[in-house]
Design an enzyme around this catalytic site. Structure first.
Site, short mmCIF file in Angstrom:
data_model
loop_
_atom_site.label_atom_id
_atom_site.label_comp_id
_atom_site.label_asym_id
_atom_site.label_seq_id
_atom_site.Cartn_x
_atom_site.Cartn_y
_atom_site.Cartn_z
N GLU A 271 21.14 -12.96 -66.69
CA GLU A 271 19.93 -12.15 -66.94
C GLU A 271 18.71 -12.86 -66.41
OE1 GLU A 271 20.00 -8.87 -67.36
OE2 GLU A 271 21.02 -9.12 -69.28
N GLY B 154 15.34 4.68 -71.04
CA GLY B 154 14.50 3.62 -71.62
C GLY B 154 15.27 2.71 -72.56
N GLY C 58 17.53 0.24 -71.26
CA GLY C 58 18.02 -0.95 -70.56
C GLY C 58 19.39 -0.77 -69.96
N ASP D 202 20.48 -3.84 -60.64
CA ASP D 202 20.83 -2.54 -61.22
C ASP D 202 21.35 -1.59 -60.15
OD1 ASP D 202 19.68 -3.81 -63.32
OD2 ASP D 202 17.92 -2.52 -63.45
N TYR E 177 7.59 -8.64 -67.79
CA TYR E 177 8.59 -8.84 -66.72
C TYR E 177 7.95 -9.47 -65.48
CZ TYR E 177 12.49 -7.80 -63.52
OH TYR E 177 13.52 -7.90 -62.62
N SER F 162 19.76 1.15 -67.18
CA SER F 162 19.47 1.51 -65.78
C SER F 162 19.47 3.02 -65.51
CB SER F 162 20.45 0.82 -64.83
OG SER F 162 20.23 -0.54 -64.86
N SER F 163 18.89 3.75 -66.43
CA SER F 163 18.77 5.20 -66.18
C SER F 163 17.92 5.46 -64.94
CB SER F 163 18.18 5.91 -67.41
OG SER F 163 16.95 5.32 -67.77
C1 GLA Z 1 15.92 -5.29 -65.12
C2 GLA Z 1 15.72 -5.35 -63.60
C3 GLA Z 1 16.81 -6.19 -62.94
C4 GLA Z 1 16.97 -7.55 -63.62
C5 GLA Z 1 17.05 -7.41 -65.14
C6 GLA Z 1 17.02 -8.74 -65.83
O1 GLA Z 1 17.09 -4.59 -65.42
O2 GLA Z 1 15.73 -4.06 -63.06
O3 GLA Z 1 16.52 -6.32 -61.56
O4 GLA Z 1 15.94 -8.41 -63.24
O5 GLA Z 1 15.97 -6.62 -65.65
O6 GLA Z 1 18.18 -9.43 -65.56
#
Ligand code: GLA
Length: 334
Positions: A19, A103, A105, A149, A197, A107-108
């Site tokens: 991560e 929303g 986490g 993602d 982020y 990856s929608s």
């Molecule tokens: C999000 C970002 C990814 C990655 C993760 C953390 O999902 O889209 O590119 O950086 O956070 O690992």
């Protein structure tokens, strides 16, 4: 679906370990999961139009877009990002459905981008499509997210996690051992827009200015950085890269106890060194870690909320989604 219609599916993803390493060219180990965004519609015309049961307002865009970040409603930004990155987007009129929680986490937004790219005629390797969609996401959201993602979504392999080297841009499928269940629990909504982020990306860049590329750096080198924040971030990234290697080896050996210990260590590192967890995520992980039959658990994705992922013996958890690793995005021929 009629003969004239185009049908595309793109899965979500869950990251098992690795991560906040992708944007420094590090190692990640996600898998595409059996939750999908679907697009069904007809190609042609000079507009890109989508309706969705999940969104009140439809998307209606021209084929030439300079500033995707200005598109409305909010979900149109991601569609506009893809339109603006495609060299020759096709017009399209269709409907979007998804069972990827938005929303959370999982990856929608990346699944939407990849599905839209394919629907609008994007051709290329899984890596090329992922890179185009990453640029689309960066422009649409203004957040400098990495490649993980989109690449997990285009490159998924059934029953496998994906060991991705985000520097070499290689993807190596790692079989998921038998006798393990992968469970995702949704904890809290989050968005990376406006989150720290981008600060983390900048802090990693500061660490790299001190000791060179983190993907080649050791934990000892990270420990030598003067600035305390850059030092902690670099210690996370360098140790996380090693945990990904160890986790892939543990999976290959069917050693679920070691795999579980590594994801617990990953969570602690995100909590203590990288500061991307929250008390409510920490509580969820602690609860899971204390549950018999759970090998390990951690926050997954960008953090500041979202989901936790747990490795368990089969049938141990009843509150959460048991997810399976699936093939990457593609066309459905009905
Ligand atoms: C999000 C970002 C990814 C990655 C993760 C953390 O999902 O889209 O590119 O950086 O956070 O690992």
């Amino acid at each position: 679906m009629t003969a004239m219609e185009t049908h595309v599916v793109a899965p979500g993803r869950v990251n098992l370990i690795g991560e906040h390493t992708d944007y420094t060219g590090g190692l990640v180990l996600p898998m595409a999961i059996d939750r999908y965004t679907d697009i069904v519609g007809v190609r042609g015309g000079d507009r890109v139009q989508f309706t969705s049961f999940d969104e009140f307002e439809p998307v209606d865009l021209p084929l030439h877009i300079d500033r995707p970040q200005d598109a409305t409603p909010a979900w149109a930004k991601y569609v506009a990002g893809v339109v603006s990155e495609l060299p020759a987007p096709l017009g399209f009129s269709g409907h979007v459905t998804t069972d990827i929680p938005i929303g959370a986490g999982l990856s929608s937004s990346a699944a939407l981008e990849v599905a839209v790219a394919l629907a609008l005629g994007c051709e290329g390797t899984p890596l090329e499509i992922a890179q185009l969609c990453q640029r689309a996401e960066n422009r649409a959201s203004g957040v400098p997210t990495g490649i993980m993602d989109q690449l997990a979504i285009t490159s998924g392999v059934r029953d496998h996690a994906l060991l991705i080297d985000c520097g070499e841009l290689t993807v190596q499928p790692v079989a998921i051992p038998s006798g393990v269940e992968i469970v995702v629990q949704f904890i809290a909504h989050r968005t990376l827009v406006g989150s720290p982020y981008a600060d983390r990306v900048a802090e990693c860049a500061a660490a790299e200015a001190a000791i060179g590329p983190l993907r080649h750096a050791t934990v000892e080198a990270a420990r030598s950085i003067d600035d305390p924040v850059a030092r902690m971030r670099a210690m996370h990234v360098t140790s996380e890269n090693q945990r990904v290697r160890d986790f892939a080896a543990a999976f290959a050996a069917g050693d679920l106890h070691s795999a579980g210990r590594l994801i617990l260590e990953s969570h602690d590192s995100l909590r203590l060194l990288f500061d991307t967890s929250t008390p409510v995520m920490d509580e969820a992980v602690a609860r899971l870690a204390a549950t018999p039959g759970v090998y390990g658990a951690r926050m997954t994705g960008g953090g500041f909320g979202g989901c936790v992922v747990a490795l368990t013996e089969p049938g141990v958890l009843t509150n959460g989604w048991v997810v399976r690793a699936v093939d990457g995005a593609g066309f459905v021929i009905d």
